[in-house]
Design a protein around this motif. Structure first.
Motif, mmCIF file in Angstrom:
data_model
loop_
_atom_site.group_PDB
_atom_site.id
_atom_site.type_symbol
_atom_site.label_atom_id
_atom_site.label_comp_id
_atom_site.label_asym_id
_atom_site.label_seq_id
_atom_site.Cartn_x
_atom_site.Cartn_y
_atom_site.Cartn_z
ATOM 1 N N VAL A 1 0.222 -0.008 -8.680
ATOM 2 C CA VAL A 1 1.649 0.146 -8.403
ATOM 3 C C VAL A 1 2.154 -1.134 -7.746
ATOM 4 O O VAL A 1 1.544 -1.640 -6.801
ATOM 5 C CB VAL A 1 1.905 1.359 -7.480
ATOM 6 N N TYR A 2 3.286 -1.666 -8.233
ATOM 7 C CA TYR A 2 3.823 -2.934 -7.760
ATOM 8 C C TYR A 2 5.310 -2.776 -7.437
ATOM 9 O O TYR A 2 6.086 -2.272 -8.259
ATOM 10 C CB TYR A 2 3.648 -4.029 -8.816
ATOM 11 N N GLU B 1 -0.808 5.425 -1.380
ATOM 12 C CA GLU B 1 0.407 4.677 -1.714
ATOM 13 C C GLU B 1 1.605 5.222 -0.946
ATOM 14 O O GLU B 1 2.484 4.470 -0.508
ATOM 15 C CB GLU B 1 0.677 4.743 -3.225
ATOM 16 N N ARG B 2 1.650 6.538 -0.771
ATOM 17 C CA ARG B 2 2.765 7.167 -0.048
ATOM 18 C C ARG B 2 2.792 6.730 1.411
ATOM 19 O O ARG B 2 3.841 6.680 2.038
ATOM 20 C CB ARG B 2 2.624 8.686 -0.148
ATOM 21 N N ILE C 1 -2.147 -1.978 -1.579
ATOM 22 C CA ILE C 1 -3.571 -1.780 -1.800
ATOM 23 C C ILE C 1 -3.819 -1.724 -3.296
ATOM 24 O O ILE C 1 -3.127 -1.008 -4.038
ATOM 25 C CB ILE C 1 -4.084 -0.503 -1.094
ATOM 26 N N ASP C 2 -4.758 -2.529 -3.761
ATOM 27 C CA ASP C 2 -5.148 -2.551 -5.162
ATOM 28 C C ASP C 2 -6.512 -3.232 -5.226
ATOM 29 O O ASP C 2 -7.120 -3.499 -4.190
ATOM 30 C CB ASP C 2 -4.110 -3.279 -6.032
ATOM 31 N N TYR D 1 -8.418 -2.936 0.612
ATOM 32 C CA TYR D 1 -8.412 -2.206 1.875
ATOM 33 C C TYR D 1 -7.134 -2.565 2.636
ATOM 34 O O TYR D 1 -6.566 -3.645 2.454
ATOM 35 C CB TYR D 1 -9.648 -2.520 2.720
ATOM 36 N N VAL D 2 -6.691 -1.659 3.479
ATOM 37 C CA VAL D 2 -5.420 -1.870 4.173
ATOM 38 C C VAL D 2 -5.406 -1.064 5.464
ATOM 39 O O VAL D 2 -6.020 0.002 5.560
ATOM 40 C CB VAL D 2 -4.236 -1.459 3.262
ATOM 41 N N ASP D 3 -4.744 -1.606 6.476
ATOM 42 C CA ASP D 3 -4.446 -0.884 7.711
ATOM 43 C C ASP D 3 -2.975 -0.528 7.698
ATOM 44 O O ASP D 3 -2.123 -1.371 7.379
ATOM 45 C CB ASP D 3 -4.766 -1.742 8.942
ATOM 46 N N ALA D 4 -2.679 0.700 8.063
ATOM 47 C CA ALA D 4 -1.284 1.155 8.048
ATOM 48 C C ALA D 4 -1.103 2.170 9.176
ATOM 49 O O ALA D 4 -1.960 2.331 10.044
ATOM 50 C CB ALA D 4 -0.926 1.758 6.687
ATOM 51 N N ARG D 5 0.005 2.869 9.165
ATOM 52 C CA ARG D 5 0.298 3.862 10.196
ATOM 53 C C ARG D 5 1.184 4.944 9.608
ATOM 54 O O ARG D 5 1.909 4.725 8.625
ATOM 55 C CB ARG D 5 1.013 3.208 11.379
ATOM 56 N N LEU D 6 1.132 6.109 10.218
ATOM 57 C CA LEU D 6 2.029 7.207 9.868
ATOM 58 C C LEU D 6 3.291 7.101 10.722
ATOM 59 O O LEU D 6 3.315 6.371 11.720
ATOM 60 C CB LEU D 6 1.330 8.544 10.108
#
Length: 555
Positions: free
Chosen positions: A25-26, A248-249, A258-259, A264-269
């Motif tokens: 997804v881009y 992705e959401r 992330i692809d 790998y990715v760091d994120a947050r809610l």
């Protein structure tokens, strides 16, 4: 061989540019954080979302001003298109062609499924039927209700869920005669809505205040931590694509990606909970997701005292250190509660000061009004537009901060942080991964060397000794509890070594029959060297708290 897609980008001027990218997804837009960056005033900041694979291509127009077109026809919401079709975004044209496909023999997959399955085949059959039903109803929901277009139109989340729930309920009612008797229709509606709009089977665990961490090891293995213990969940995802959709959401709204090129990715809610995701080719068990939950209500020092994480005397001392503008470093291992304790310390910051927070993924929740929150950004598909923590630390020095709070020092930014502490920005806070307060010093030395400057060790230690005042060490004990196990003062530099003295320590005396760690907090008798500053700043502190006779209660 991994799945790859060829994208030919034709700019308004100049030769076409070919790109070979992983299927996925881009985001397309003029913002630099978009994965396909199209710098032109006729392209909206977030113009469209492109989904590409060997089997299907989709494009979704995000209510852009100039529109998105496939072979000259305007895209309405989310439309599919074929390989070789011309996709026009502003003055740019994109053509998608298949690249190399990843081989996935049925025999190898069957062997892998058999190897990881621990349930009898007969027992797994009903579960497989349930998953098939869920997938069918989910596809029907997507067909009847264009969820992505409704989301892009910024419809209220409550109204969106209401529409989706009504649609799923109608589909279930139509299929009720075909549903197995052991499948609860009401539960089925909730599960499908959770997967379509939320985080699927994780929603219930996110709502449970006693669960502190959630771990997804592929679509069929979900674990959670409750009261310090790991528990296997009976809940599963429909398939690996369902896990990827949830990842992705989570990452898309905050500009992360992330692809297979960035697996790998760091994120947050939205509530600040920390998220880490890792996918193929680095993960061999499917998409993995780890969520470290934050409390709905931020922890305070009184909560730490009540839970036995520290004593009231330690809390009072920590408050005095912050108000004296001492530079504090919170250290500890992974999952020891460093960020949570940093948030507690930030609660002591005065409300009349300008505070700048710098994080990889914004997790801190400060209650003061004058707070500027900065968050790093990864590069886009062309490797541009990335902003590192070190860049933000440097930029923050030009923002007239009274206090700088860095979520975690893990690289060359440590040098900039130390220099800030030594050049008038005292009272700064940060965290460092380390096994003890003494290890913090060697860790900081290593991170300063990571900045690329070949500084002599003596100069680095002088910087550390002058900058860092107090180190507060946290640890996760064998029973799952988290404690502030040591508070140490950095006294100064004697010869080639930095000298330190422990102010408070936690002494473990044993382990109870139920596994609970027994022990007590103890003042060492050492009095901080900056005690004379307390009165000069108009503060008060009871010197008797440093007496070894006033030890804390056992845990």
């Amino acid at each position: 061989m991994s799945d790859t897609i060829n994208i030919l980008l034709k700019p308004p001027a100049g030769p076409p540019k070919p790109y070979r990218v992983p299927a996925g997804v881009y985001t397309i837009g003029s913002d630099e954080d978009c994965r396909i960056h199209l710098p032109d005033e006729r392209v909206s900041p977030r113009h469209a979302i492109l989904t590409v694979s060997h089997h299907a291509c989709w494009v979704e127009d995000l209510a852009s001003e100039s529109g998105t077109y496939v072979n000259g026809s305007a895209v309405q919401g989310r439309d599919s298109f074929r390989h070789g079709d011309e996709l026009r975004v502003g003055p740019f044209t994109l053509i998608v062609e298949p690249g190399e496909a990843r081989a996935k023999p049925a025999e190898a997959q069957a062997g892998k499924d058999s190897e990881h399955s621990k349930e009898p085949v007969a027992a797994a059959a009903p579960q497989a039927d349930h998953q098939t039903i869920k997938e069918r109803i989910h596809r029907e929901l997507v067909a009847r209700l264009d969820l992505k277009r409704l989301t892009a139109s910024k419809i209220q989340q409550e109204e969106l869920r209401k529409r989706a729930s009504a649609t799923v309920q109608a589909i279930v009612d139509e299929s009720r005669a075909d549903l197995p008797g052991d499948l609860d229709p009401e539960l089925l509606v909730k599960q499908i809505c959770d997967e379509a709009l939320g985080l699927g089977p994780l929603e219930n665990y996110l709502a449970d205040p006693e669960i502190t961490e959630i771990m997804v090891n592929g679509p069929t293995h979900v674990y959670y931590e409750k009261n310090g213990k790991l528990i296997r969940s009976p809940q599963t995802f429909m398939n690996a694509d369902s896990v990827m959709a949830i990842i992705e959401r989570i990452v898309s709204p905050i500009g992360r990606r992330i692809d297979e090129s960035q697996p790998y990715v760091d994120a947050r809610l939205p509530d600040g909970s920390r998220v880490n995701a890792i996918i193929h080719p680095l993960s061999l068990v499917g998409p993995c997701l780890t969520i470290r939950k934050f409390s709905k209500r931020p922890f305070r020092d009184t909560d730490f005292v009540r839970m036995g994480s520290m004593t009231e005397a330690m809390a009072q001392f920590a408050e005095v250190c912050v108000k004296l503008r001492k530079n504090l470093v919170v250290s500890g291992g992974t999952g020891s509660g460093k960020t949570t304790f940093l948030n507690v310390l930030s609660g002591y910051l005065p409300t009349d000061e300008r505070i700048v927070t710098i994080e990889d993924a914004a997790e801190l929740r400060l209650t003061q009004d004058h707070v500027v929150r900065l968050e790093s950004r990864p590069p886009n598909i062309e490797g541009r537009g990335g902003v590192a923590i070190r860049d933000l630390v440097r930029n923050s020095l030009r923002m007239r901060p009274d206090r700088i709070v860095v979520g975690e020092c893990r690289g060359g930014e440590a040098l900039d942080m130390l220099q800030a502490m030594n050049t008038g920005h005292d009272g700064s806070l940060t965290t460092v991964h380390a096994n003890s307060p003494r290890d913090v010093i060697s860790r900081l030395e290593t991170m300063v060397l990571m900045s690329g400057l070949e500084l002599p060790v003596r100069a680095i230690r002088e910087q550390i000794a002058a900058a860092v005042d107090v180190i507060m060490h946290t640890a996760r004990l064998s029973d799952g509890s988290r404690r502030v196990t040591c508070i140490s003062e950095v006294v100064g530099l004697e010869g080639p070594q930095i000298t330190m003295q422990d102010i408070f320590t936690f002494e473990q005396t044993g382990v109870a029959a139920d596994g609970t760690v027994a022990g007590h907090f103890t003042p060492t008798g050492a009095v901080p060297t900056f005690m004379d500053d307390v009165a000069r700043r108009g503060l008060t502190i009871d010197r008797a708290m440093f007496s070894p006779q006033r030890q804390g209660n056992g845990a």
